[in-house]
Design a protein around this motif. Structure first.
Motif, PDB file in Angstrom:
ATOM      1  N   GLY A   1       0.791  -1.227   0.000  1.00 53.10           N
ATOM      2  CA  GLY A   1       0.000   0.000   0.000  1.00 53.10           C
ATOM      3  C   GLY A   1       0.818   1.268   0.000  1.00 53.10           C
ATOM      4  O   GLY A   1       0.375   2.305  -0.492  1.00 53.10           O
ATOM      5  N   SER A   2       2.027   1.213   0.501  1.00 52.57           N
ATOM      6  CA  SER A   2       2.860   2.411   0.529  1.00 52.57           C
ATOM      7  C   SER A   2       3.724   2.548  -0.722  1.00 52.57           C
ATOM      8  O   SER A   2       4.460   3.510  -0.862  1.00 52.57           O
TER       9      SER A   2
ATOM     10  N   GLU B   1       0.445   8.571   1.871  1.00 47.09           N
ATOM     11  CA  GLU B   1      -0.381   9.773   1.732  1.00 47.09           C
ATOM     12  C   GLU B   1      -0.799  10.006   0.279  1.00 47.09           C
ATOM     13  O   GLU B   1      -1.947  10.323  -0.004  1.00 47.09           O
ATOM     14  N   ALA B   2       0.118   9.822  -0.655  1.00 46.14           N
ATOM     15  CA  ALA B   2      -0.200  10.039  -2.076  1.00 46.14           C
ATOM     16  C   ALA B   2      -1.254   9.042  -2.550  1.00 46.14           C
ATOM     17  O   ALA B   2      -2.175   9.402  -3.281  1.00 46.14           O
TER      18      ALA B   2
ATOM     19  N   LEU C   1      -6.870   1.693   4.373  1.00 48.71           N
ATOM     20  CA  LEU C   1      -6.540   3.120   4.374  1.00 48.71           C
ATOM     21  C   LEU C   1      -5.282   3.411   5.171  1.00 48.71           C
ATOM     22  O   LEU C   1      -4.462   4.242   4.767  1.00 48.71           O
ATOM     23  N   ASN C   2      -5.110   2.733   6.287  1.00 45.99           N
ATOM     24  CA  ASN C   2      -3.909   2.951   7.093  1.00 45.99           C
ATOM     25  C   ASN C   2      -2.653   2.385   6.455  1.00 45.99           C
ATOM     26  O   ASN C   2      -1.556   2.804   6.801  1.00 45.99           O
TER      27      ASN C   2
ATOM     28  N   GLU D   1      -8.955   8.975  -2.820  1.00 48.43           N
ATOM     29  CA  GLU D   1     -10.016   9.947  -2.578  1.00 48.43           C
ATOM     30  C   GLU D   1     -10.503  10.563  -3.887  1.00 48.43           C
ATOM     31  O   GLU D   1     -11.692  10.796  -4.069  1.00 48.43           O
ATOM     32  N   VAL D   2      -9.585  10.824  -4.812  1.00 48.77           N
ATOM     33  CA  VAL D   2      -9.966  11.369  -6.114  1.00 48.77           C
ATOM     34  C   VAL D   2     -10.819  10.358  -6.873  1.00 48.77           C
ATOM     35  O   VAL D   2     -11.828  10.706  -7.476  1.00 48.77           O
ATOM     36  N   ILE D   3     -10.427   9.101  -6.801  1.00 44.68           N
ATOM     37  CA  ILE D   3     -11.201   8.041  -7.462  1.00 44.68           C
ATOM     38  C   ILE D   3     -12.605   7.981  -6.873  1.00 44.68           C
ATOM     39  O   ILE D   3     -13.593   7.818  -7.579  1.00 44.68           O
TER      40      ILE D   3
END
Length: 129
Positions: free
Chosen positions: A8-9, A45-46, A40-41, A52-54
């Motif tokens: 995820g990172s 951050e990116a 989410l965790n 969020e944009v999606i």
């Protein structure tokens, strides 16, 4: 899910997070909340911003998400109304605050309309005679 936790990172975090979302929606409420939080965790951050944009403009399909969106809106309406009442009438009695905190959306909306023209707190919260 495991891919989101493990990667995820990375640069692929947003794509991985987006791939997990449809699966999470199919789970029972408590498990969906748990896994959604984990995903989410695990994102950087990116990746979180990209996700969020999606999701922007997305209409939630699950009752789980709809419930929490509605609760968030209700809490926001309640906070705004409390702020307006305090600005207009000063410190509020504990009974009035308790009543506001327990109120349903319909009552909050009615009181929000009344606060615009009311001269007293009672004119906002009490039923007209």
């Amino acid at each position: 899910m495991l891919s989101a936790l493990a990667h995820g990172s990375s640069e692929q975090g947003a794509a991985i997070g987006a791939a997990v979302l449809p699966t999470i929606r199919e789970l029972e409420e408590d498990r969906a909340r748990f896994y959604g939080d984990l995903v989410l965790n695990s994102l950087n951050e990116a990746a979180r911003r990209a996700l969020e944009v999606i999701m922007k403009g997305y209409e939630y399909q699950s009752d789980f998400a709809k419930k929490y969106v509605a609760l968030g809106r209700q809490e926001g309406e309640r906070a705004i109304l409390l702020r307006q009442l305090r600005a207009r009438f000063g410190e509020l009695p504990d009974a009035a605050v308790a009543r506001l905190e327990g109120a349903e959306t319909a009552a909050l909306e009615l009181w929000a309309e009344r606060v615009l023209s009311a001269k007293t707190l009672a004119e906002v919260l009490d039923e007209p005679s």
